[in-house]
Design a protein around this motif. Structure first.
Motif, mmCIF file in Angstrom:
data_model
loop_
_atom_site.group_PDB
_atom_site.id
_atom_site.type_symbol
_atom_site.label_atom_id
_atom_site.label_comp_id
_atom_site.label_asym_id
_atom_site.label_seq_id
_atom_site.Cartn_x
_atom_site.Cartn_y
_atom_site.Cartn_z
ATOM 1 N N VAL A 172 0.859 -1.190 0.000
ATOM 2 C CA VAL A 172 0.000 0.000 0.000
ATOM 3 C C VAL A 172 0.890 1.233 0.000
ATOM 4 O O VAL A 172 1.722 1.406 0.889
ATOM 5 C CB VAL A 172 -0.928 0.012 1.233
ATOM 6 N N GLY A 173 0.730 2.071 -1.016
ATOM 7 C CA GLY A 173 1.531 3.296 -1.122
ATOM 8 C C GLY A 173 1.029 4.371 -0.176
ATOM 9 O O GLY A 173 0.024 4.193 0.522
ATOM 10 N N PRO A 174 1.709 5.517 -0.145
ATOM 11 C CA PRO A 174 1.318 6.595 0.774
ATOM 12 C C PRO A 174 -0.093 7.128 0.528
ATOM 13 O O PRO A 174 -0.747 7.624 1.437
ATOM 14 C CB PRO A 174 2.352 7.691 0.528
ATOM 15 N N GLU A 175 -0.576 7.016 -0.721
ATOM 16 C CA GLU A 175 -1.929 7.503 -1.036
ATOM 17 C C GLU A 175 -3.001 6.488 -0.669
ATOM 18 O O GLU A 175 -4.187 6.794 -0.674
ATOM 19 C CB GLU A 175 -2.026 7.863 -2.521
ATOM 20 N N GLY A 176 -2.587 5.253 -0.355
ATOM 21 C CA GLY A 176 -3.538 4.216 0.008
ATOM 22 C C GLY A 176 -4.179 3.575 -1.203
ATOM 23 O O GLY A 176 -3.807 3.851 -2.347
ATOM 24 N N GLN B 24 -17.492 0.475 0.163
ATOM 25 C CA GLN B 24 -16.361 1.243 -0.344
ATOM 26 C C GLN B 24 -15.393 1.365 0.817
ATOM 27 O O GLN B 24 -15.755 1.865 1.882
ATOM 28 C CB GLN B 24 -16.803 2.617 -0.823
ATOM 29 N N VAL B 25 -14.168 0.878 0.627
ATOM 30 C CA VAL B 25 -13.184 0.822 1.703
ATOM 31 C C VAL B 25 -11.873 1.422 1.218
ATOM 32 O O VAL B 25 -11.419 1.123 0.113
ATOM 33 C CB VAL B 25 -12.950 -0.642 2.146
ATOM 34 N N ARG B 26 -11.267 2.250 2.063
ATOM 35 C CA ARG B 26 -9.952 2.808 1.759
ATOM 36 C C ARG B 26 -8.984 2.348 2.835
ATOM 37 O O ARG B 26 -9.267 2.448 4.023
ATOM 38 C CB ARG B 26 -9.995 4.335 1.712
ATOM 39 N N VAL B 27 -7.828 1.838 2.389
ATOM 40 C CA VAL B 27 -6.748 1.434 3.293
ATOM 41 C C VAL B 27 -5.602 2.405 3.069
ATOM 42 O O VAL B 27 -5.108 2.534 1.945
ATOM 43 C CB VAL B 27 -6.284 -0.009 3.022
ATOM 44 N N VAL B 28 -5.209 3.113 4.140
ATOM 45 C CA VAL B 28 -4.137 4.107 4.041
ATOM 46 C C VAL B 28 -3.182 3.966 5.220
ATOM 47 O O VAL B 28 -3.592 3.563 6.311
ATOM 48 C CB VAL B 28 -4.680 5.554 4.016
ATOM 49 N N PRO B 29 -1.909 4.296 5.007
ATOM 50 C CA PRO B 29 -0.993 4.329 6.146
ATOM 51 C C PRO B 29 -1.419 5.429 7.120
ATOM 52 O O PRO B 29 -1.854 6.502 6.696
ATOM 53 C CB PRO B 29 0.367 4.657 5.524
ATOM 54 N N ASP B 30 -1.311 5.172 8.408
ATOM 55 C CA ASP B 30 -1.641 6.173 9.425
ATOM 56 C C ASP B 30 -0.585 7.271 9.355
ATOM 57 O O ASP B 30 0.606 7.004 9.500
ATOM 58 C CB ASP B 30 -1.647 5.524 10.809
ATOM 59 N N PRO B 31 -1.002 8.522 9.123
ATOM 60 C CA PRO B 31 -0.016 9.601 9.010
ATOM 61 C C PRO B 31 0.658 9.950 10.335
ATOM 62 O O PRO B 31 1.692 10.610 10.361
ATOM 63 C CB PRO B 31 -0.844 10.781 8.492
ATOM 64 N N VAL B 32 0.102 9.488 11.451
ATOM 65 C CA VAL B 32 0.632 9.832 12.769
ATOM 66 C C VAL B 32 1.562 8.751 13.311
ATOM 67 O O VAL B 32 2.609 9.059 13.879
ATOM 68 C CB VAL B 32 -0.526 10.084 13.767
ATOM 69 N N GLN B 33 1.191 7.491 13.149
ATOM 70 C CA GLN B 33 1.968 6.398 13.728
ATOM 71 C C GLN B 33 2.514 5.494 12.630
ATOM 72 O O GLN B 33 1.750 4.846 11.903
ATOM 73 C CB GLN B 33 1.109 5.577 14.695
ATOM 74 N N GLU B 34 3.817 5.412 12.531
ATOM 75 C CA GLU B 34 4.453 4.565 11.534
ATOM 76 C C GLU B 34 4.143 3.098 11.827
ATOM 77 O O GLU B 34 4.119 2.671 12.978
ATOM 78 C CB GLU B 34 5.966 4.789 11.549
ATOM 79 N N ARG C 5 -11.178 1.565 11.398
ATOM 80 C CA ARG C 5 -10.404 0.626 12.201
ATOM 81 C C ARG C 5 -8.929 0.899 11.972
ATOM 82 O O ARG C 5 -8.524 1.297 10.881
ATOM 83 C CB ARG C 5 -10.711 -0.819 11.799
ATOM 84 N N CYS C 6 -8.123 0.641 12.994
ATOM 85 C CA CYS C 6 -6.680 0.806 12.912
ATOM 86 C C CYS C 6 -6.027 -0.562 13.074
ATOM 87 O O CYS C 6 -6.437 -1.359 13.921
ATOM 88 C CB CYS C 6 -6.200 1.762 14.000
ATOM 89 N N PHE C 7 -5.016 -0.822 12.255
ATOM 90 C CA PHE C 7 -4.277 -2.084 12.303
ATOM 91 C C PHE C 7 -2.794 -1.793 12.436
ATOM 92 O O PHE C 7 -2.303 -0.796 11.910
ATOM 93 C CB PHE C 7 -4.521 -2.907 11.024
ATOM 94 N N ALA C 8 -2.073 -2.661 13.134
ATOM 95 C CA ALA C 8 -0.629 -2.511 13.310
ATOM 96 C C ALA C 8 0.013 -3.887 13.295
ATOM 97 O O ALA C 8 -0.620 -4.895 13.613
ATOM 98 C CB ALA C 8 -0.313 -1.797 14.618
ATOM 99 N N SER C 9 1.302 -3.914 12.958
ATOM 100 C CA SER C 9 1.989 -5.200 12.866
ATOM 101 C C SER C 9 2.213 -5.832 14.227
ATOM 102 O O SER C 9 2.273 -7.033 14.353
ATOM 103 C CB SER C 9 3.317 -5.031 12.138
ATOM 104 N N VAL C 10 2.333 -5.017 15.271
ATOM 105 C CA VAL C 10 2.538 -5.554 16.619
ATOM 106 C C VAL C 10 1.475 -4.956 17.534
ATOM 107 O O VAL C 10 1.340 -3.742 17.634
ATOM 108 C CB VAL C 10 3.935 -5.199 17.158
ATOM 109 N N ALA C 11 0.752 -5.832 18.195
ATOM 110 C CA ALA C 11 -0.261 -5.357 19.149
ATOM 111 C C ALA C 11 0.445 -4.855 20.398
ATOM 112 O O ALA C 11 1.496 -5.374 20.766
ATOM 113 C CB ALA C 11 -1.231 -6.470 19.505
#
Length: 195
Positions: free
Chosen positions: A25-29, A59-69, A103-109
């Protein structure tokens, strides 16, 4: 931007799986337009224990969180037409459901304390705090599963057909202050029989 290699439709037997590999997923999602097939709608109705899912689109958009890497946001909305059983008449009753979700997802809980916290250590139990991110599964998020979970939460838990009324024996008794006692119902059913 849509990339065919970013989304897969088959994973772990999910009824409406649309898996997104977040490392692609690129920066634009990416933006997904999802629509359930007849077979998927039938499987979803069985899973949700309702009569039918007549239509489901999202309709769903997946984007990188701009605040938390390392965090990804999945936001969107869905619309569905479903058919459930009326809790009064047991006849089919239709419902339109549409909701927005985030919803927010991360690689490590986030880790929790290994031992039970005392009162002074219970900050991580704050009910007003934001929910922790959901964990990614093998570097991916299933956008379709998120839609199904949102639909499940939007369903009316007690669907009632317009005009449906309780049978006479189950209506509140005005002489008892408008309250329905389970014992009064049993007494009516027993009908004064003596054992």
């Amino acid at each position: 931007a849509w990339k065919g290699s970013v989304v897969s439709k088959a994973v772990l037997g999910g009824e409406f799986s649309h898996v997104v590999q977040v490392d692609r997923v690129g920066p634009e999602g990416i933006l997904l337009q999802l629509s359930a097939s007849p077979a998927q709608r039938e499987a979803l109705a069985q899973r949700l224990q309702i009569l039918a899912v007549l239509n489901l689109t999202a309709q769903v958009r997946v984007v990188p969180d701009p605040v938390q890497e390392g965090h990804f946001l999945l936001k969107g909305q869905f619309g569905a037409e479903v058919e459930q059983t009326c809790v009064v008449s047991l006849e089919p009753v239709g419902q339109h459901a549409s909701e927005s979700f985030l919803r927010c997802f991360a690689s490590v809980a986030p880790t929790r304390p290994a031992s039970e916290p005392g009162e002074e250590d219970a900050e991580w139990l704050d009910p007003e705090a934001e929910d922790p991110p959901d964990p990614l599964q093998d570097g991916a998020v299933d956008a379709g599963e998120v839609v199904v979970e949102a639909l499940a939460l939007a369903l009316d838990p007690y669907p009632r057909k317009p005009g449906a009324e309780w049978p006479e024996g189950y209506r509140p008794d005005p002489e008892a202050g408008g309250k329905l006692s389970p014992f009064s119902v049993l007494a009516k059913l027993k009908g004064g029989k003596k054992d």
